[in-house]
Design an enzyme around this catalytic site. Structure first.
Site, PDB file in Angstrom:
ATOM      1  CG  ASP A 153     130.906  50.963   8.876  1.00  0.00           C
ATOM      2  OD1 ASP A 153     131.610  51.495   9.578  1.00  0.00           O
ATOM      3  OD2 ASP A 153     131.050  50.389   7.670  1.00  0.00           O
ATOM      4  CB  CYS A 162     103.220   4.079   0.840  1.00  0.00           C
ATOM      5  SG  CYS A 162     102.870   2.725  -0.365  1.00  0.00           S
ATOM      6  CG  ASP A 184     132.748  47.614   6.135  1.00  0.00           C
ATOM      7  OD1 ASP A 184     131.775  47.546   7.058  1.00  0.00           O
ATOM      8  OD2 ASP A 184     134.089  47.701   6.470  1.00  0.00           O
ATOM      9  CG  ASP A 198     133.250  53.866   6.754  1.00  0.00           C
ATOM     10  OD1 ASP A 198     133.959  54.635   7.555  1.00  0.00           O
ATOM     11  OD2 ASP A 198     133.997  52.597   6.570  1.00  0.00           O
TER      12      ASP A 198
END
Length: 783
Positions: free
Chosen positions: A679, A98, A675, A483
């Site tokens: 950065d 198979c 973020d 930031d």
């Protein structure tokens, strides 16, 4: 030119011994072509780095080494979800014939570059010429498999049913022997047989209870492995028989084996509980095929196809809603309990749960690139980055056990050789206590399990920590550097002040909105949003943008100027200068000063509370870096209570300022919070880089050491609290384990502790330490 490095991941199912894990890791690092090998006992994972592609039979070599230390281990490679290729696991594949038929037919599919079926491992590897067509080809391959062998269960992750059943059979046999041995031991204690029947009963009980331990010990000695728990328990209990303490020898081995069973159960439950914390992987997707729905694996769905998400189901792939309205539970991704309302056009994330309505979603990313896939990959690989405390415990254990064994040998030989009236049997009994208590399992198991639990608990709150090393570093934070834009503020500009000169606010806003009608600048958008009405384009003419200054336009018959004060000065319009902490737009109508509008970025609602809470968790200094004006930076700093503000900085100046802060900070770690998109240099330079708003942001997940899946600054406080709680739990385990062992060693040397207490000092302490580690999953973040 150096050869490229290849990383391969394996699962070590049935890895139960932390000491063995260390030995496997050490042996693998000696293999030719292996540059690095890290075994994570907590998750039963192995990560191997190879020079180039490494030796062809590296998987077989890993299996041989692993089974040398723990024969029950099953080694299985974990293949990454690489775009363009996938592995399908074919459980219950009936035969080689198979397998060959499946392979042959799949290879003939148009778009398949390679396909191979491994019957022994029951899996099929497929490579597509075009990765965009891979989901469609996977569906075709699945159809072929089901056509040739309908009994096959197709999945995209490995299942261990057969391994588990075989292991259960062995465990049942072992448990039966343990029960029989315990019965013989109780019979010997109760009936008080005479010798030699007494000895025969206890020997039979000992072989049933501890025969496996002794056998493993002999095998390990033949391989040159002396100082493991099998050897220590065998030596201690056989030593008890040698001095005529038959009952104590059997009792100690029985207590040890029962304790090991409970310990194994506790560790497995810990692993299962931690895994369930991140059980966000969707099992299926309802693919829309014309008028009918077809249930398929998420891997089989391509970009641009439509899926249907029913109420109560997990969203299987990232996409955009094209039909339907509902509320999504994103708590498993973000830790937020409030559902998020969605409608046509809303973006949805894989792993979130549809709470109410029926949704039709257009898929925007393949499963391998989806939010849930990246999160799971990040959490699963976190175990390979060990905390310094974990590395210390591993090294400590390497020297602790041999040292205690040699002290035990000295106790058994030296005092009876030189002290008058001292008997060897008494001092050997004291030495046997040392042997039993010399195993460092409590430390080697509970410390990594504590960090593993802390990482799992943090992930449940939408805080992804990329390794135990970063979690430990978070617990020592001294300075937090933020930031400003998008981190402490929303990054969305709004009109905060309108100051007319001789006319109304409404009239001034009318002229400003129409003057800025053609601009896409965020400031122009914020003015039009504040105006909030339909613009009358037919009244506008002569639009002219003056770079760096503003715009010039005619509204009806009036010449209108809108921009900075340089624009008005250049046009000879006298005006009052505004000294506002924001961006000021001056307006002149018909050559006369009409007033000014101030546009500011809004603070996030929890920013001020986050700064206050950071002080409560022990952060000594908060700093803000911004490229904005000094006036704006200082105003935000005052409102939030930030200790130091550095404004008007270019990206490179932010890096230089952070380096300066790091040099001046000798007490703890410096973390930078940004973020994660703009950065990257600062994130890389800090001790710990924290990216906010990681949901849907591939860049954030790649750039940082810690990813906060929402944009709330308060999550930083939660992350630090979880790290501190985890570190406390780990130290509790270390102090408790070493303290109990130390007391028993002293009492044993003085002849005041028996082997019963020594066994508690080993398996009992380990069990308590493991249970204590589980608390890291539920680390309190409420302060």
């Amino acid at each position: 030119m150096e050869a490229a490095m290849t990383k391969r991941n394996f699962r070590l199912t049935n890895l139960c011994c932390p000491v063995c894990a260390g030995k496997i890791q050490k042996s693998l690092r000696k293999l030719d072509g292996v540059t690095s090998a890290v075994v994570d006992f907590s998750s039963q994972g192995l990560t191997v780095e190879l020079a180039g592609d490494g030796p062809e039979d590296v998987a077989a070599q890993i299996a041989i080494i692993a089974k040398r230390y723990e024969p029950a281990i099953e080694v299985a490679e974990i293949f990454p979800a690489v775009s363009g290729e996938r592995t399908l696991y074919l459980a219950n594949l009936s035969g080689v014939e198979c397998a060959e038929k499946i392979e042959e037919r799949v290879r003939t599919l148009k778009g398949i570059s390679a396909a191979s079926v491994d019957f022994a491992a029951q899996k099929m590897r497929i490579e597509a010429e075009d990765k965009a067509k891979l989901p469609f080809l996977l569906r075709q391959a699945s159809d072929i498999v089901n056509d040739i062998d309908p009994d096959v269960e197709i999945s995209f992750s490995e299942k261990h049913g057969s391994d588990t059943s075989r292991l259960d059979w062995k465990r049942q046999l072992s448990n039966a022997a343990l029960c029989a041995g315990a019965a013989l031991f109780l019979a010997g204690m109760y009936f008080k047989f005479d010798n030699p029947l007494d000895l025969a009963v206890f020997i039979a009980a000992y072989l049933l209870v501890g025969g496996g331990v002794v056998l493993r010990s002999l095998k390990n000695i033949a391989k040159g492995q002396l100082f493991d728990e099998n050897f220590l328990m065998s030596a201690a209990t056989l030593g008890a028989f040698a001095i005529g303490e038959y009952a104590e020898g059997v009792a100690v081995m029985l207590f040890y084996q029962v304790g090991e069973a409970f310990q194994r159960m506790a560790v497995n439950r810990s692993r299962k509980s931690i895994s369930e914390l991140m059980d966000i992987r969707p099992d299926f997707a309802n693919l829309k095929c014309g008028a009918e729905l077809r249930r398929v694996s998420p891997e089989e769905v391509g970009v641009g196809e439509h899926i249907v998400v029913k109420p109560g189901e997990k969203v299987p792939l990232d996409g955009v809603v094209v039909d339907g309205r509902s509320a999504l539970d994103t708590s498993a991704l973000t830790g937020e309990s409030l559902p998020r309302d969605i409608e046509p056009g809303s973006a949805v994330m894989s792993g979130s749960i549809n709470k109410s309505g029926l949704l039709t979603v257009e898929v925007s990313k393949e499963f391998g690139e989806s939010t849930v896939s990246k999160i799971l990959d990040l959490v699963q690989n976190a175990g390979s980055k060990k905390a310094p405390m974990e590395n210390f415990i591993t090294k400590f254990a390497r020297y602790y056990t041999p040292a205690v064994v040699f002290v035990a040998l000295a106790i058994a030989v030296i005092p009876p050789s030189f002290l008058l009236g001292a008997r060897y049997s008494d001092w050997i009994r004291r030495a046997l206590v040392f042997l039993v208590v010399s195993c460092p399992c409590a430390l080697v198991i509970s410390v990594p399990l504590g960090f593993f639990g802390g990482i799992g608990g943090a992930s449940r709150q939408g805080i992804l920590v990329k390794g135990g090393n970063f979690l430990e570093a978070l617990s020592k934070v001294d300075t937090v550097v933020f930031d400003k834009t998008g981190t402490l503020t929303k990054g969305v500009f709004n009109v905060t002040k309108i100051v007319p000169a001789g006319n109304s606010e409404e009239e001034l806003l009318f002229y400003a909105a129409h003057a800025e009608s053609e601009s896409n600048h965020p400031i122009a958008v914020s003015i039009r949003t504040a105006y909030g009405r339909q613009l009358q384009a037919e009244r506008i003419s002569g639009y002219e943008e003056i770079a760096g200054h503003g715009v010039k336009v005619r509204i009806d018959d009036d010449a209108v100027l809108a921009g900075n004060d340089k624009l008005l000065e250049g046009a000879g319009v006298s005006h009052e200068k505004a000294f506002e902490s924001g961006t000021t737009v001056y307006l002149a109508v018909g050559g006369v000063f009409a007033g000014y509008i101030v546009i500011s970025d809004e603070l996030k609602p929890d920013s001020a509370q986050a700064v206050r809470d950071l002080k409560k968790v022990g952060v000594a200094k908060t700093v803000m870096l911004t490229g904005d004006s000094k006036a704006v930076g200082e105003r935000v700093g005052r409102e939030l209570g930030i200790d130091e503000v550095y404004a008007e900085l270019l990206p490179q100046q932010k890096v230089e300022r952070l380096e300066e802060l790091g040099k001046n900070n000798l007490k703890g770690k410096v973390i930078f919070v940004g973020d994660g998109i703009n950065d990257a240099p600062v994130l890389a330079r800090s001790d710990i880089g924290v990216a906010m708003g990681g949901v849907g942001s591939d860049a954030a997940i790649e750039a940082a050491d810690v990813v906060l899946m929402t944009d709330e600054p308060s999550k930083i406080v939660n992350a630090i609290r979880i790290a501190q709680k985890t570190r406390t739990i780990v130290w509790q385990n270390i102090i408790f384990s070493l303290g109990v062992k130390g007391v028993i060693l002293v009492l044993g040397a003085m002849g005041m502790a028996s082997m019963w207490e020594a066994v508690f000092g080993d398996v009992g302490v380990t069990l308590i330490a493991v249970l204590n580690s589980m608390r890291a999953m539920r680390a309190n973040t409420c302060g």
